[in-house]
Write a protein that holds these residues in place. Structure first.
Motif, PDB file in Angstrom:
ATOM      1  N   TYR A 119       0.840  -1.203   0.000  1.00 40.95           N
ATOM      2  CA  TYR A 119       0.000   0.000   0.000  1.00 40.95           C
ATOM      3  C   TYR A 119       0.877   1.255   0.000  1.00 40.95           C
ATOM      4  O   TYR A 119       0.647   2.186  -0.774  1.00 40.95           O
ATOM      5  N   TYR A 120       1.900   1.264   0.879  1.00 44.96           N
ATOM      6  CA  TYR A 120       2.794   2.421   0.950  1.00 44.96           C
ATOM      7  C   TYR A 120       3.810   2.442  -0.191  1.00 44.96           C
ATOM      8  O   TYR A 120       4.230   3.509  -0.623  1.00 44.96           O
ATOM      9  N   ARG A 121       4.183   1.262  -0.690  1.00 43.90           N
ATOM     10  CA  ARG A 121       5.097   1.214  -1.841  1.00 43.90           C
ATOM     11  C   ARG A 121       4.439   1.898  -3.037  1.00 43.90           C
ATOM     12  O   ARG A 121       5.078   2.683  -3.744  1.00 43.90           O
ATOM     13  N   GLU A 122       3.154   1.616  -3.252  1.00 38.68           N
ATOM     14  CA  GLU A 122       2.409   2.221  -4.363  1.00 38.68           C
ATOM     15  C   GLU A 122       2.359   3.741  -4.244  1.00 38.68           C
ATOM     16  O   GLU A 122       2.245   4.439  -5.238  1.00 38.68           O
ATOM     17  N   ARG A 123       2.441   4.261  -3.035  1.00 37.19           N
ATOM     18  CA  ARG A 123       2.401   5.704  -2.802  1.00 37.19           C
ATOM     19  C   ARG A 123       3.797   6.323  -2.777  1.00 37.19           C
ATOM     20  O   ARG A 123       3.948   7.513  -2.508  1.00 37.19           O
ATOM     21  N   GLY A 124       4.818   5.508  -3.031  1.00 33.58           N
ATOM     22  CA  GLY A 124       6.189   6.019  -3.081  1.00 33.58           C
ATOM     23  C   GLY A 124       6.787   6.362  -1.734  1.00 33.58           C
ATOM     24  O   GLY A 124       7.770   7.102  -1.653  1.00 33.58           O
ATOM     25  N   LEU A 125       6.220   5.828  -0.653  1.00 35.54           N
ATOM     26  CA  LEU A 125       6.685   6.169   0.696  1.00 35.54           C
ATOM     27  C   LEU A 125       7.560   5.097   1.338  1.00 35.54           C
ATOM     28  O   LEU A 125       8.243   5.361   2.317  1.00 35.54           O
ATOM     29  N   LEU A 126       7.549   3.871   0.804  1.00 36.68           N
ATOM     30  CA  LEU A 126       8.194   2.732   1.461  1.00 36.68           C
ATOM     31  C   LEU A 126       9.685   2.639   1.154  1.00 36.68           C
ATOM     32  O   LEU A 126      10.096   2.726   0.005  1.00 36.68           O
ATOM     33  N   LYS A 127      10.471   2.450   2.229  1.00 35.41           N
ATOM     34  CA  LYS A 127      11.902   2.176   2.091  1.00 35.41           C
ATOM     35  C   LYS A 127      12.204   0.941   2.931  1.00 35.41           C
ATOM     36  O   LYS A 127      11.904   0.906   4.121  1.00 35.41           O
ATOM     37  N   LYS A 128      12.816  -0.080   2.286  1.00 32.96           N
ATOM     38  CA  LYS A 128      13.167  -1.321   2.998  1.00 32.96           C
ATOM     39  C   LYS A 128      14.520  -1.175   3.666  1.00 32.96           C
ATOM     40  O   LYS A 128      15.460  -0.645   3.084  1.00 32.96           O
ATOM     41  N   ILE A 129      14.594  -1.697   4.892  1.00 33.77           N
ATOM     42  CA  ILE A 129      15.816  -1.676   5.688  1.00 33.77           C
ATOM     43  C   ILE A 129      16.131  -3.129   6.074  1.00 33.77           C
ATOM     44  O   ILE A 129      15.239  -3.865   6.496  1.00 33.77           O
ATOM     45  N   ASP A 130      17.394  -3.528   5.955  1.00 31.26           N
ATOM     46  CA  ASP A 130      17.801  -4.886   6.327  1.00 31.26           C
ATOM     47  C   ASP A 130      17.849  -4.992   7.848  1.00 31.26           C
ATOM     48  O   ASP A 130      18.820  -4.569   8.474  1.00 31.26           O
ATOM     49  N   GLY A 131      16.805  -5.556   8.440  1.00 31.74           N
ATOM     50  CA  GLY A 131      16.700  -5.654   9.879  1.00 31.74           C
ATOM     51  C   GLY A 131      17.513  -6.784  10.499  1.00 31.74           C
ATOM     52  O   GLY A 131      17.506  -6.943  11.715  1.00 31.74           O
ATOM     53  N   MET A 132      18.235  -7.551   9.690  1.00 31.97           N
ATOM     54  CA  MET A 132      19.046  -8.651  10.219  1.00 31.97           C
ATOM     55  C   MET A 132      20.478  -8.200  10.530  1.00 31.97           C
ATOM     56  O   MET A 132      21.239  -8.955  11.122  1.00 31.97           O
ATOM     57  N   LYS A 133      20.814  -6.992  10.152  1.00 38.11           N
ATOM     58  CA  LYS A 133      22.141  -6.466  10.473  1.00 38.11           C
ATOM     59  C   LYS A 133      22.207  -6.142  11.963  1.00 38.11           C
ATOM     60  O   LYS A 133      21.203  -6.193  12.671  1.00 38.11           O
ATOM     61  N   SER A 134      23.382  -5.758  12.435  1.00 38.91           N
ATOM     62  CA  SER A 134      23.521  -5.360  13.839  1.00 38.91           C
ATOM     63  C   SER A 134      22.674  -4.112  14.090  1.00 38.91           C
ATOM     64  O   SER A 134      22.319  -3.385  13.155  1.00 38.91           O
ATOM     65  N   ILE A 135      22.370  -3.865  15.350  1.00 37.26           N
ATOM     66  CA  ILE A 135      21.553  -2.702  15.707  1.00 37.26           C
ATOM     67  C   ILE A 135      22.159  -1.414  15.148  1.00 37.26           C
ATOM     68  O   ILE A 135      21.457  -0.594  14.555  1.00 37.26           O
ATOM     69  N   ASP A 136      23.477  -1.236  15.317  1.00 34.75           N
ATOM     70  CA  ASP A 136      24.132  -0.021  14.821  1.00 34.75           C
ATOM     71  C   ASP A 136      24.101   0.065  13.296  1.00 34.75           C
ATOM     72  O   ASP A 136      23.934   1.151  12.733  1.00 34.75           O
ATOM     73  N   GLU A 137      24.247  -1.071  12.614  1.00 31.62           N
ATOM     74  CA  GLU A 137      24.191  -1.065  11.146  1.00 31.62           C
ATOM     75  C   GLU A 137      22.787  -0.721  10.657  1.00 31.62           C
ATOM     76  O   GLU A 137      22.625   0.003   9.671  1.00 31.62           O
ATOM     77  N   VAL A 138      21.779  -1.225  11.355  1.00 30.71           N
ATOM     78  CA  VAL A 138      20.393  -0.899  10.992  1.00 30.71           C
ATOM     79  C   VAL A 138      20.155   0.597  11.194  1.00 30.71           C
ATOM     80  O   VAL A 138      19.562   1.266  10.341  1.00 30.71           O
ATOM     81  N   THR A 139      20.655   1.137  12.312  1.00 30.49           N
ATOM     82  CA  THR A 139      20.517   2.575  12.580  1.00 30.49           C
ATOM     83  C   THR A 139      21.162   3.389  11.462  1.00 30.49           C
ATOM     84  O   THR A 139      20.574   4.372  10.983  1.00 30.49           O
ATOM     85  N   ALA A 140      22.344   2.979  11.027  1.00 27.66           N
ATOM     86  CA  ALA A 140      23.047   3.699   9.954  1.00 27.66           C
ATOM     87  C   ALA A 140      22.261   3.622   8.647  1.00 27.66           C
ATOM     88  O   ALA A 140      22.145   4.621   7.923  1.00 27.66           O
ATOM     89  N   GLU A 141      21.698   2.458   8.351  1.00 30.13           N
ATOM     90  CA  GLU A 141      20.921   2.303   7.123  1.00 30.13           C
ATOM     91  C   GLU A 141      19.660   3.170   7.174  1.00 30.13           C
ATOM     92  O   GLU A 141      19.261   3.770   6.170  1.00 30.13           O
ATOM     93  N   ILE A 142      19.040   3.268   8.348  1.00 27.71           N
ATOM     94  CA  ILE A 142      17.857   4.118   8.514  1.00 27.71           C
ATOM     95  C   ILE A 142      18.241   5.582   8.309  1.00 27.71           C
ATOM     96  O   ILE A 142      17.546   6.319   7.601  1.00 27.71           O
ATOM     97  N   SER A 143      19.352   6.019   8.920  1.00 25.19           N
ATOM     98  CA  SER A 143      19.793   7.406   8.754  1.00 25.19           C
ATOM     99  C   SER A 143      20.015   7.726   7.281  1.00 25.19           C
ATOM    100  O   SER A 143      19.632   8.798   6.809  1.00 25.19           O
ATOM    101  N   GLN A 144      20.631   6.786   6.582  1.00 26.48           N
ATOM    102  CA  GLN A 144      20.877   6.983   5.156  1.00 26.48           C
ATOM    103  C   GLN A 144      19.544   7.077   4.379  1.00 26.48           C
ATOM    104  O   GLN A 144      19.388   7.932   3.514  1.00 26.48           O
ATOM    105  N   ALA A 145      18.590   6.219   4.732  1.00 31.17           N
ATOM    106  CA  ALA A 145      17.288   6.240   4.051  1.00 31.17           C
ATOM    107  C   ALA A 145      16.540   7.542   4.315  1.00 31.17           C
ATOM    108  O   ALA A 145      15.823   8.043   3.441  1.00 31.17           O
ATOM    109  N   LEU A 146      16.712   8.114   5.503  1.00 31.57           N
ATOM    110  CA  LEU A 146      15.991   9.344   5.840  1.00 31.57           C
ATOM    111  C   LEU A 146      16.589  10.572   5.152  1.00 31.57           C
ATOM    112  O   LEU A 146      15.892  11.575   4.977  1.00 31.57           O
ATOM    113  N   THR A 147      17.856  10.491   4.767  1.00 30.33           N
ATOM    114  CA  THR A 147      18.475  11.634   4.097  1.00 30.33           C
ATOM    115  C   THR A 147      18.473  11.480   2.584  1.00 30.33           C
ATOM    116  O   THR A 147      18.802  12.437   1.879  1.00 30.33           O
ATOM    117  N   ALA A 148      18.113  10.294   2.082  1.00 29.69           N
ATOM    118  CA  ALA A 148      18.131  10.053   0.629  1.00 29.69           C
ATOM    119  C   ALA A 148      16.939  10.705  -0.053  1.00 29.69           C
ATOM    120  O   ALA A 148      15.926  10.937   0.489  1.00 29.69           O
TER     121      ALA A 148
END
Length: 193
Positions: free
Chosen positions: A164-193
């Protein structure tokens, strides 16, 4: 910033939301926490939700949407908020869109923590053990059998929310299997992209 965290139970949404709260100074609006607070306070909504939550089920959309509608009116949510555990169904996503539209607000991004579901049960068992070791109460929904029911409910009901959100162009996938700090870094990158 107004964002949603999607992902199955145990994916790390709460952990990552806490980090964003610290970084951006906006509240994490966890429907689970709001419902647990209502249960603890024995409010009418809390009493209604208690039996359903104890069994690993999901409370009705009208109750959850009402709690969210009230909460985003609070002064600390005016600059933005992080929704964690909501919307859980397509109907809730549509209701949230209507609610935000009525308030003249919009979502900025929807982050989906993508995880290996077979690893989640082990993660939940560890979370329960860590709580016990720290002398904290173990959440009823951290029981492995209740957790499996929650995971089934997620796959049945919530998996439809991401498209539903992908169709609206809002969805960004994050690899949640990485370490907590790596996930945080990926989220930060997604929020600034």
């Amino acid at each position: 910033m107004r964002l949603i965290f999607l992902g199955p139970p145990g994916a790390g949404k709460g952990t990552q939301a806490t980090r964003l709260v610290e970084k951006h100074g906006i509240p994490q609006l966890s429907t689970g926490d709001m419902l647990r607070a209502a249960v603890a306070a024995q409010t009418p909504v809390g009493l209604k939700a208690k039996a359903i939550m104890d069994a690993g089920g999901l409370v009705s959309d009208d109750v959850v949407v009402g709690i969210v509608a009230d909460r985003i009116e609070e002064p600390d949510a005016r600059k933005g908020f992080i929704l964690d555990g909501f919307p859980r169904t397509l109907a809730q996503a549509e209701a949230l869109d209507r609610l935000l539209d009525e308030k003249g607000l919009k979502l900025d991004v929807v982050l989906e923590l993508d995880v290996d579901q077979s690893a989640l049960v082990d993660r939940i068992v560890k979370r329960a053990e860590d709580s016990k070791a720290a002398g904290q109460p173990v959440r009823k929904d951290d029981d492995p059998e209740v957790f499996k029911q929650r995971l089934e409910a997620y796959n049945r009901d919530t998996a439809a929310v991401a498209p539903y959100y992908r169709e609206r162009g809002l969805l960004k996938k994050i690899d949640g299997m990485k370490s907590i700090d790596e996930v945080t870094a990926e989220i930060s990158q997604a929020l600034t992209a």
